[in-house]
Design an enzyme around this catalytic site. Structure first.
Site, PDB file in Angstrom:
ATOM      1  N   ALA A  80      -2.652   3.884   6.814  1.00  0.00           N
ATOM      2  CA  ALA A  80      -2.269   4.342   5.457  1.00  0.00           C
ATOM      3  C   ALA A  80      -3.400   5.018   4.693  1.00  0.00           C
ATOM      4  O   ALA A  80      -3.231   5.323   3.503  1.00  0.00           O
ATOM      5  CB  ALA A  80      -1.659   3.224   4.612  1.00  0.00           C
ATOM      6  N   GLY A 127      -4.421   8.079   5.218  1.00  0.00           N
ATOM      7  CA  GLY A 127      -3.874   9.416   4.958  1.00  0.00           C
ATOM      8  C   GLY A 127      -2.804   9.367   3.879  1.00  0.00           C
ATOM      9  O   GLY A 127      -2.702  10.267   3.039  1.00  0.00           O
ATOM     10  N   ASP A 128      -2.008   8.311   3.872  1.00  0.00           N
ATOM     11  CA  ASP A 128      -0.940   8.179   2.867  1.00  0.00           C
ATOM     12  C   ASP A 128      -1.537   7.947   1.485  1.00  0.00           C
ATOM     13  O   ASP A 128      -1.047   8.489   0.483  1.00  0.00           O
ATOM     14  CB  ASP A 128      -0.008   7.016   3.227  1.00  0.00           C
ATOM     15  CG  ASP A 128       0.660   7.228   4.567  1.00  0.00           C
ATOM     16  OD1 ASP A 128       0.870   8.404   4.942  1.00  0.00           O
ATOM     17  OD2 ASP A 128       0.960   6.228   5.249  1.00  0.00           O
TER      18      ASP A 128
HETATM   19  O1  RIB Z   1       0.749   6.167   7.933  1.00  0.00           O
HETATM   20  C1  RIB Z   1       0.902   4.786   8.189  1.00  0.00           C
HETATM   21  C2  RIB Z   1       2.350   4.463   8.308  1.00  0.00           C
HETATM   22  O2  RIB Z   1       2.878   5.149   9.430  1.00  0.00           O
HETATM   23  C3  RIB Z   1       2.651   3.014   8.560  1.00  0.00           C
HETATM   24  O3  RIB Z   1       2.803   2.263   7.378  1.00  0.00           O
HETATM   25  C4  RIB Z   1       3.889   3.073   9.446  1.00  0.00           C
HETATM   26  O4  RIB Z   1       5.004   2.486   8.893  1.00  0.00           O
HETATM   27  C5  RIB Z   1       4.101   4.545   9.773  1.00  0.00           C
HETATM   28  O5  RIB Z   1       5.050   5.121   8.955  1.00  0.00           O
END
Ligand code: RIB
Length: 290
Positions: free
Chosen positions: A232, A234-235
């Site tokens: 996460a 990158g998220d």
């Molecule tokens: O980018 C990380 C995410 O990738 C995780 O939380 C997993 O669920 C996938 O979607």
């Protein structure tokens, strides 16, 4: 007007810490097993909300334990869930192996995510949002519909995929890591600008590079930290970037803040549990960018 609408996936993450990620055909033993809220869309929505943006998530969740886990985690972070659709199909699941260096390998069963469509109400929210952010763990037609309805569309092209011109034509800002950049551009990262007007290429510990048509490339240096788990990161980067752009910030400032946020997220385990809050990001950013 909502600052950020995220159109994307939500998964239950099953996390397996291992000494090293298994090679094809190999079995390894994990040192534990944990279950937590995740999915690229949900992670990005939480990151945007915790960074201070009013944020809504358009997602598809199963009416099961996983859906409840995600609903509670998202609501606790202040994400507006009125555009979430509920289905009898199970909530998406991700199996995440994390090695001793904090690197991961992820396999996703999309399940309910595969049913996500842009309803009339969701399309109206997308049209009214300052920034719309999406990724590629949901049906392509839904990403395309969101892109077409947006006034400023940020696409995080993850997982990596070749993108058709009809989608690229609606992308205002593309966010990719180096692997994704190669898949999208089919070559050197500067060729991304033949496809989109602006792009941010994240480089992990080395920071990020900003590319924009008619402007010189800008490098944002990395922030050196002890890595626990890169899941996460990158998220977190994308959500904080969108939240900061929604305040009217320029792209360089927004990438700096996103970069610091990502460096904080890798210092904690898990996806949503590792996403930092705005006050912590800004305190660290003040130290990093004195
Ligand atoms: O980018 C990380 C995410 O990738 C995780 O939380 C997993 O669920 C996938 O979607």
């Amino acid at each position: 007007m909502v600052d950020v609408v995220v159109v994307g996936s939500a998964n239950v993450d099953l996390v397996l810490p291992v000494q090293r990620i298994p090679r094809p055909g190999e079995t390894v033993l994990a040192t534990g097993l944990s279950r937590g809220p995740g999915g690229k869309g949900a992670n990005q929505a939480v990151a945007a909300a915790r960074a201070g943006a009013s944020t809504a998530l358009v997602a598809s969740l199963g009416s099961d334990d996983g859906g409840s886990l995600l609903r509670d985690a998202l609501a606790e972070s202040g994400v507006d869930l009125s555009l979430v659709s509920w289905t009898d199909t199970p909530t998406g699941t991700a199996i995440i192996t994390v090695d001793a260096d904090g690197e991961n390998a992820i396999t996703v069963a999309p399940s309910a995510n595969g049913e996500l469509k842009l309803s009339g109400e969701a399309a109206a929210a997308v049209r009214g949002a300052k920034i719309v952010l999406s990724q590629l763990e949901i049906p392509f037609a839904t990403v395309q519909a969101a892109a077409e309805a947006s006034s400023y569309f940020v696409l995080n092209a993850a997982p990596a995929a070749e993108l058709p011109d009809e989608l690229l034509a609606h992308v205002d800002l593309l966010v990719v890591n180096e692997t994704e950049a190669e898949v999208v551009a089919g070559g050197d990262r500067s060729s991304l600008l033949a496809k989109v007007p602006a792009a941010v290429v994240t480089l992990g510990a080395a920071g990020a590079v900003i590319l924009a048509r008619g402007a010189a490339e800008i490098s944002i240096p990395g922030v050196s930290v002890e890595v626990v788990d890169t899941t996460a990161a990158g998220d977190t980067f994308c959500g904080v970037l969108a939240a900061t752009l929604a305040t009217g910030s320029d792209l360089t400032n927004a990438v700096r803040r996103a970069n610091v946020a990502a460096s904080l997220s890798v210092q904690a385990a898990g996806a949503i549990p590792s996403v930092p809050h705005g006050d912590v990001i800004d305190a660290r950013a003040a130290e990093v960018y004195l």
